[in-house]
Design a protein around this motif. Structure first.
Motif, PDB file in Angstrom:
ATOM      1  N   ALA A  23       0.839  -1.205   0.000  1.00 56.95           N
ATOM      2  CA  ALA A  23       0.000   0.000   0.000  1.00 56.95           C
ATOM      3  C   ALA A  23       0.871   1.251   0.000  1.00 56.95           C
ATOM      4  N   ILE A  24       1.934   1.235   0.775  1.00 52.33           N
ATOM      5  CA  ILE A  24       2.850   2.383   0.814  1.00 52.33           C
ATOM      6  C   ILE A  24       3.558   2.559  -0.532  1.00 52.33           C
ATOM      7  N   ILE A  25       3.980   1.456  -1.110  1.00 56.03           N
ATOM      8  CA  ILE A  25       4.661   1.519  -2.413  1.00 56.03           C
ATOM      9  C   ILE A  25       3.726   2.071  -3.484  1.00 56.03           C
ATOM     10  N   PHE A  26       2.511   1.511  -3.569  1.00 51.83           N
ATOM     11  CA  PHE A  26       1.574   1.994  -4.581  1.00 51.83           C
ATOM     12  C   PHE A  26       1.101   3.409  -4.277  1.00 51.83           C
ATOM     13  N   TYR A  30       1.297   6.539  -6.719  1.00 49.64           N
ATOM     14  CA  TYR A  30       0.150   7.382  -7.033  1.00 49.64           C
ATOM     15  C   TYR A  30       0.498   8.865  -6.921  1.00 49.64           C
ATOM     16  N   PHE A  31       1.197   9.250  -5.878  1.00 51.00           N
ATOM     17  CA  PHE A  31       1.523  10.668  -5.704  1.00 51.00           C
ATOM     18  C   PHE A  31       2.429  11.187  -6.812  1.00 51.00           C
ATOM     19  N   LYS A  32       3.157  10.276  -7.464  1.00 54.81           N
ATOM     20  CA  LYS A  32       3.999  10.689  -8.589  1.00 54.81           C
ATOM     21  C   LYS A  32       3.222  10.699  -9.900  1.00 54.81           C
ATOM     22  N   SER A  33       2.339   9.720 -10.107  1.00 56.72           N
ATOM     23  CA  SER A  33       1.682   9.576 -11.413  1.00 56.72           C
ATOM     24  C   SER A  33       0.243  10.067 -11.458  1.00 56.72           C
ATOM     25  N   VAL A  38      -3.728   3.067  -9.909  1.00 50.56           N
ATOM     26  CA  VAL A  38      -2.699   2.936  -8.865  1.00 50.56           C
ATOM     27  C   VAL A  38      -3.289   3.336  -7.509  1.00 50.56           C
ATOM     28  N   LEU A  39      -4.109   4.372  -7.504  1.00 49.81           N
ATOM     29  CA  LEU A  39      -4.796   4.755  -6.260  1.00 49.81           C
ATOM     30  C   LEU A  39      -5.727   3.638  -5.795  1.00 49.81           C
ATOM     31  N   ALA A  40      -6.470   3.051  -6.724  1.00 51.76           N
ATOM     32  CA  ALA A  40      -7.370   1.948  -6.374  1.00 51.76           C
ATOM     33  C   ALA A  40      -6.591   0.764  -5.815  1.00 51.76           C
ATOM     34  N   THR A  41      -5.420   0.498  -6.370  1.00 50.59           N
ATOM     35  CA  THR A  41      -4.570  -0.587  -5.872  1.00 50.59           C
ATOM     36  C   THR A  41      -4.115  -0.295  -4.445  1.00 50.59           C
ATOM     37  N   THR A  42      -3.749   0.956  -4.188  1.00 48.06           N
ATOM     38  CA  THR A  42      -3.357   1.364  -2.842  1.00 48.06           C
ATOM     39  C   THR A  42      -4.493   1.129  -1.855  1.00 48.06           C
ATOM     40  N   VAL A  43      -5.690   1.549  -2.232  1.00 44.30           N
ATOM     41  CA  VAL A  43      -6.863   1.400  -1.359  1.00 44.30           C
ATOM     42  C   VAL A  43      -7.177  -0.071  -1.136  1.00 44.30           C
ATOM     43  N   GLU A  89       3.061   1.800 -13.998  1.00 46.88           N
ATOM     44  CA  GLU A  89       4.133   2.610 -13.419  1.00 46.88           C
ATOM     45  C   GLU A  89       5.457   2.426 -14.154  1.00 46.88           C
ATOM     46  N   ILE A  90       5.770   1.216 -14.562  1.00 48.80           N
ATOM     47  CA  ILE A  90       6.998   0.969 -15.312  1.00 48.80           C
ATOM     48  C   ILE A  90       6.950   1.702 -16.648  1.00 48.80           C
ATOM     49  N   ARG A  91       5.789   1.675 -17.300  1.00 46.24           N
ATOM     50  CA  ARG A  91       5.633   2.413 -18.556  1.00 46.24           C
ATOM     51  C   ARG A  91       5.792   3.920 -18.327  1.00 46.24           C
TER      52      ARG A  91
END
Length: 96
Positions: A23-26, A30-33, A38-43, A89-91
């Motif tokens: 969650a911290i990683i994603f 999210y804050f970068k992209s 990515v936000l949904a993945t974090t949640v 994110e890699i893209r």
């Protein structure tokens, strides 16, 4: 596939707070992209960590929580959504 599910269960079931690491990683991604997936993945990872903690505390089950059929759905969903978010994110990283 069952080995992977068992491995994840051995980590996350006794230690639900470990699910906060993805969650911290994603969340950082999210804050970068500012990508909504990515936000949904974090949640999803945060919700899963809370869900697993509630199971550990025996709030969501009556005490007979040994058969966790729910994880046969939860782990693949987390894996697929996380993999897609990582590809995004890699893209994004390779474009800059």
């Amino acid at each position: 596939m069952t080995d992977i599910l068992q491995f994840l269960g051995n980590i996350f079931i006794p230690h639900p707070y470990v699910a906060l690491l993805p969650a911290i990683i994603f969340g950082t991604f999210y804050f970068k992209s500012k990508n909504k997936l990515v936000l949904a993945t974090t949640v999803l990872w945060i919700v899963y960590a809370i869900y697993e903690e509630l199971h550990l505390l025996r709030i969501l089950c009556s005490g007979e929580c040994n058969m966790r059929i729910d994880l046969l759905v939860i782990y693949p969903v987390l894996f697929i959504v996380s993999a897609i978010a990582l590809v995004i994110e890699i893209r994004n990283i390779t474009r800059t």
